[in-house]
Write an enzyme that holds these catalytic residues in place. Structure first.
Site, PDB file in Angstrom:
ATOM      1  N   THR A 112       0.802  -1.214   0.000  1.00  0.00           N
ATOM      2  CA  THR A 112       0.000   0.000   0.000  1.00  0.00           C
ATOM      3  C   THR A 112       0.836   1.266   0.000  1.00  0.00           C
ATOM      4  O   THR A 112       0.459   2.236  -0.630  1.00  0.00           O
ATOM      5  CB  THR A 112      -0.961   0.039   1.203  1.00  0.00           C
ATOM      6  OG1 THR A 112      -0.201  -0.060   2.399  1.00  0.00           O
ATOM      7  CG2 THR A 112      -1.978  -1.059   1.105  1.00  0.00           C
ATOM      8  N   MET A 113       1.899   1.319   0.739  1.00  0.00           N
ATOM      9  CA  MET A 113       2.794   2.467   0.826  1.00  0.00           C
ATOM     10  C   MET A 113       2.147   3.724   1.404  1.00  0.00           C
ATOM     11  O   MET A 113       2.820   4.639   1.774  1.00  0.00           O
ATOM     12  CB  MET A 113       3.430   2.809  -0.521  1.00  0.00           C
ATOM     13  CG  MET A 113       4.241   1.701  -1.097  1.00  0.00           C
ATOM     14  SD  MET A 113       5.604   1.275   0.016  1.00  0.00           S
ATOM     15  CE  MET A 113       6.276  -0.123  -0.811  1.00  0.00           C
ATOM     16  N   CYS A 114       0.838   3.828   1.404  1.00  0.00           N
ATOM     17  CA  CYS A 114       0.184   4.946   2.066  1.00  0.00           C
ATOM     18  C   CYS A 114      -1.265   4.576   2.362  1.00  0.00           C
ATOM     19  O   CYS A 114      -1.805   3.633   1.805  1.00  0.00           O
ATOM     20  CB  CYS A 114       0.233   6.225   1.231  1.00  0.00           C
ATOM     21  SG  CYS A 114      -0.832   6.207  -0.211  1.00  0.00           S
ATOM     22  N   THR A 115      -1.871   5.333   3.234  1.00  0.00           N
ATOM     23  CA  THR A 115      -3.262   5.130   3.589  1.00  0.00           C
ATOM     24  C   THR A 115      -4.016   6.394   3.230  1.00  0.00           C
ATOM     25  O   THR A 115      -3.592   7.488   3.579  1.00  0.00           O
ATOM     26  CB  THR A 115      -3.386   4.875   5.107  1.00  0.00           C
ATOM     27  OG1 THR A 115      -2.586   3.751   5.436  1.00  0.00           O
ATOM     28  CG2 THR A 115      -4.814   4.586   5.492  1.00  0.00           C
TER      29      THR A 115
END
Length: 164
Positions: free
Chosen positions: A141-144
């Site tokens: 995902t690397m980010c939310t």
């Protein structure tokens, strides 16, 4: 040998995900308007509200949420297991996940180890599978991001980038 197979599988999955992600079109949808309050055939009532009490011991923090969401989580994990077993029909990969991944727990920063143990205990899902979902979430995902419409009809985006 089993450890090398797991590493090879994870690396292959990461490479395929990166290759596929390069061909994804940019986000082109606009925020939907007039969707609040929700209605229609898929509406199932108000979204429940959960408070995660970070003052609780890590083992117990997710208890209330996991009691409610365990059946749905089991369906998602079952779907992933079916997909994995399509590629590795012997079931050995999932057996490796359940047997080998719990040994990684000492490598996670606190309080994640105890939180995952608590989630596994409440849901009756093997600890290795809980760990694998946490690892894949972080890797892929690397980010939310959360996109929502406020009461004034304005769209809001909240994004937290990974420190990786």
């Amino acid at each position: 040998m089993l450890g090398r197979s797991l590493v090879a599988f994870v690396l292959l999955a990461a490479a395929v995900s990166c290759a596929v992600a390069q061909h994804a079109p940019p986000w082109t949808e606009d925020c939907r308007k007039s969707t609040y309050p929700p209605s229609g055939p898929t509406y199932r009532g108000p979204v429940p509200w959960y408070t995660i009490n970070l003052d609780l011991p890590p083992y117990k923090r997710w208890h209330e949420l996991m009691v409610d969401k365990a059946p749905m989580l089991k369906v998602v994990i079952g779907s992933v297991k079916n997909m994995v077993n399509t590629f590795v029909p012997s079931g050995k990969l999932m057996q490796m996940v359940d047997e080998k991944l719990p040994s990684l727990l000492g490598n996670f920063p606190g309080p994640f180890e105890e939180e995952m143990k608590g989630i596994a205990a409440v849901t009756n899902i093997p600890l290795g599978e809980i760990i694998s979902f946490n690892i894949f979430y972080e890797v892929f995902t690397m980010c939310t991001s959360i996109v929502a419409e406020n009461k004034e009809g304005k769209c809001a985006l909240r994004e937290e980038k990974s420190s990786k």
